[in-house]
Write an enzyme that holds these catalytic residues in place. Sequence first.
Site, short mmCIF file in Angstrom:
data_model
loop_
_atom_site.label_atom_id
_atom_site.label_comp_id
_atom_site.label_asym_id
_atom_site.label_seq_id
_atom_site.Cartn_x
_atom_site.Cartn_y
_atom_site.Cartn_z
N ASP A 117 3.35 -6.03 -3.15
CA ASP A 117 2.52 -6.05 -1.95
C ASP A 117 1.12 -5.55 -2.30
O ASP A 117 0.95 -4.46 -2.85
CB ASP A 117 3.15 -5.15 -0.88
CG ASP A 117 2.48 -5.35 0.48
OD1 ASP A 117 1.97 -6.46 0.74
OD2 ASP A 117 2.47 -4.40 1.27
N TYR A 119 -3.19 -5.04 -1.25
CA TYR A 119 -3.95 -4.16 -0.35
C TYR A 119 -5.36 -4.75 -0.32
O TYR A 119 -6.31 -4.13 -0.72
CB TYR A 119 -3.91 -2.76 -0.96
CG TYR A 119 -4.50 -1.61 -0.20
CD1 TYR A 119 -4.04 -1.25 1.06
CD2 TYR A 119 -5.51 -0.83 -0.78
CE1 TYR A 119 -4.57 -0.17 1.73
CE2 TYR A 119 -6.05 0.26 -0.12
CZ TYR A 119 -5.57 0.60 1.14
OH TYR A 119 -6.08 1.69 1.79
N HIS A 124 -9.12 -3.26 6.26
CA HIS A 124 -7.92 -2.41 6.32
C HIS A 124 -8.05 -1.22 5.38
O HIS A 124 -7.72 -0.09 5.74
CB HIS A 124 -6.67 -3.22 5.97
CG HIS A 124 -5.44 -2.37 5.82
ND1 HIS A 124 -4.84 -1.74 6.89
CD2 HIS A 124 -4.72 -2.00 4.72
CE1 HIS A 124 -3.80 -1.04 6.46
NE2 HIS A 124 -3.71 -1.18 5.15
N ARG A 133 -7.85 9.75 4.67
CA ARG A 133 -8.63 10.57 3.74
C ARG A 133 -10.07 10.69 4.25
O ARG A 133 -11.00 10.21 3.62
CB ARG A 133 -8.64 9.93 2.35
CG ARG A 133 -7.26 9.84 1.69
CD ARG A 133 -7.29 9.06 0.39
NE ARG A 133 -7.63 7.66 0.57
CZ ARG A 133 -6.76 6.71 0.95
NH1 ARG A 133 -5.49 7.01 1.13
NH2 ARG A 133 -7.15 5.46 1.13
N GLU A 190 2.98 -3.91 9.29
CA GLU A 190 1.79 -4.43 8.63
C GLU A 190 1.89 -5.95 8.72
O GLU A 190 2.85 -6.55 8.23
CB GLU A 190 1.69 -3.95 7.18
CG GLU A 190 1.45 -2.44 7.12
CD GLU A 190 1.09 -1.90 5.75
OE1 GLU A 190 1.37 -2.59 4.74
OE2 GLU A 190 0.51 -0.80 5.69
N GLU A 192 1.10 -9.42 7.52
CA GLU A 192 0.67 -9.89 6.20
C GLU A 192 1.06 -11.35 6.00
O GLU A 192 1.86 -11.92 6.74
CB GLU A 192 1.35 -9.04 5.11
CG GLU A 192 1.12 -7.55 5.29
CD GLU A 192 1.40 -6.74 4.04
OE1 GLU A 192 1.52 -7.34 2.94
OE2 GLU A 192 1.50 -5.51 4.18
N ASP A 221 5.46 -5.92 6.75
CA ASP A 221 5.75 -4.81 5.83
C ASP A 221 5.90 -3.54 6.68
O ASP A 221 4.98 -2.74 6.80
CB ASP A 221 4.60 -4.70 4.83
CG ASP A 221 4.76 -3.53 3.87
OD1 ASP A 221 5.90 -3.09 3.66
OD2 ASP A 221 3.73 -3.04 3.35
N ARG A 225 4.79 5.76 8.50
CA ARG A 225 3.54 6.41 8.06
C ARG A 225 3.72 7.88 7.72
O ARG A 225 3.03 8.42 6.85
CB ARG A 225 2.48 6.27 9.15
CG ARG A 225 2.13 4.86 9.51
CD ARG A 225 1.62 4.08 8.32
NE ARG A 225 1.29 2.71 8.69
CZ ARG A 225 1.01 1.75 7.80
NH1 ARG A 225 1.05 2.02 6.50
NH2 ARG A 225 0.73 0.54 8.21
N GLN A 228 5.48 7.99 4.37
CA GLN A 228 4.52 7.48 3.38
C GLN A 228 3.44 8.53 3.05
O GLN A 228 3.11 8.75 1.88
CB GLN A 228 3.87 6.21 3.94
CG GLN A 228 2.84 5.57 3.02
CD GLN A 228 2.10 4.41 3.71
OE1 GLN A 228 2.43 4.01 4.83
NE2 GLN A 228 1.13 3.85 3.02
N LYS A 241 8.29 2.56 2.77
CA LYS A 241 8.16 1.11 2.89
C LYS A 241 9.47 0.38 2.55
O LYS A 241 9.67 -0.75 2.99
CB LYS A 241 7.12 0.60 1.89
CG LYS A 241 5.73 1.18 2.07
CD LYS A 241 4.91 0.33 3.00
CE LYS A 241 3.43 0.64 2.87
NZ LYS A 241 2.65 -0.21 3.76
N THR A 245 11.50 -5.15 4.81
CA THR A 245 10.32 -6.03 4.86
C THR A 245 10.82 -7.36 5.42
O THR A 245 11.73 -7.95 4.84
CB THR A 245 9.73 -6.26 3.45
OG1 THR A 245 9.48 -4.99 2.84
CG2 THR A 245 8.44 -7.07 3.51
N THR A 332 -1.93 -5.67 4.49
CA THR A 332 -2.27 -5.75 5.91
C THR A 332 -3.54 -6.54 6.13
O THR A 332 -4.55 -6.30 5.48
CB THR A 332 -2.49 -4.32 6.46
OG1 THR A 332 -1.39 -3.52 6.07
CG2 THR A 332 -2.62 -4.34 7.97
N GLU A 346 -3.93 1.49 12.57
CA GLU A 346 -5.33 1.21 12.87
C GLU A 346 -5.56 0.98 14.36
O GLU A 346 -6.56 1.44 14.92
CB GLU A 346 -5.78 -0.03 12.09
CG GLU A 346 -5.76 0.16 10.58
CD GLU A 346 -5.80 -1.17 9.87
OE1 GLU A 346 -6.91 -1.64 9.55
OE2 GLU A 346 -4.71 -1.77 9.65
MN MN Z 1 1.74 -3.75 3.11
#
Ligand code: MN
Length: 398
Positions: A117, A119, A124, A133, A190, A192, A221, A225, A228, A241, A245, A332, A346
Amino acid sequence: MTWLDLADDTPFGLENLPYGAFSIAGALERRIGVPLGDHVLDLTAAAEETAAPFAPLLTAGVLNPLLAAGPDTWREVRETLRNWLTEPRYADQLRPHLHPLTEVTTHLAFEVADYVDFYSSEQHALNAGRIFRPDAAELPPNWKHLPIAYHGRAGTVVASGTPVVRPHGQRKPRTADAPSFGPSQRLDIEAEVGFVVGVPGTRVSTADFADHVFGVCLVNDWSARDIQAWESQPLGPFLGKSFATSVSPWIVPLAALDHARVDGPPQDPEPLEYLRTTEKWGLDLAIEVRLNGHLVSSPPFATQYWTAPQQLAHLTVNGAGLRTGDLFASGTVTGPDRDQRGSFLELSWGGREPLDLPDGRTRTFLEDGDEVAISATAPGPGGTRIGFGEVRGTVVPG
Ligand code: MN
């Protein structure tokens, strides 16, 4: 043009012809099928009945033998299908092999080999950085030099419609002194796009993408959170994760996407040689995310920074070999607008800005009983739309 009674605006017309696995109500046997309007053609039976040379590739109940056969065979099957459906002399022979979609069960279309997967949505990555962060740089320093990815768990890729059991695990909110164990309280999606590998290979150049990749599906996905965030320090996603899926039932062949191909966004800095492309492989898919039937987001796939040929070149450049049935997903898909975000992380900005639903309720992360459906269409010839169907799943208590 066809002896079938197809609506002009059907997402499953002659320009699409995706493939999947299904069973007829009351039967266990899995067959290969092609959706046409509101029916599915039993391709396994039709190929057998017409003694098509590719008939033996369609008896496994999954697409893998067809995937492995390569682009010449993929073209042959597609041309044969179009011939069958446009020549009136095939109508009587094939009609008995058409089943209403409402009377069949779809299954996982292919046996998944490895699952990676990416990114690759810049928006995103920016949003996730700002949420997770807030004190760090907006994009990781490597982000514009390589398509970042993690290896997922192939064995838990599931068919659309499979209930998603809320995962348990360790989570430690920032305010807590120690981790605790229990059901995820920040279960998310997510939205995707997935790419299905047919032909094995290694060090696949961006120019050879279509010699190896068979087609495209939709992927959810599912992501816990809280699990994770606590576990991914410093390595990437793991138990947050790997519980599930989901993938859509129909694999749209690359050949159906000619009219959807667009240039990806400009890339600055210019990528290293092995990541450069000459062909257009951005894809103008219009994705829609629905929660309990309400449209909550419309992510535009054409905004993805890294394209699928670049992702494939990167994931094989170290010598790692591809296998038939490998699945790699886009990451995502999130556009610049608030209603184009491909995750509830988000959409609710880390849970701080609950989303208003049309029924008067609000949502940050998923509750038990919530159903998420992700669908997409792409431009076809002459103003038609190519449909991807949908990937659907309902959250059940852990
Ligand atoms: Mn993903």
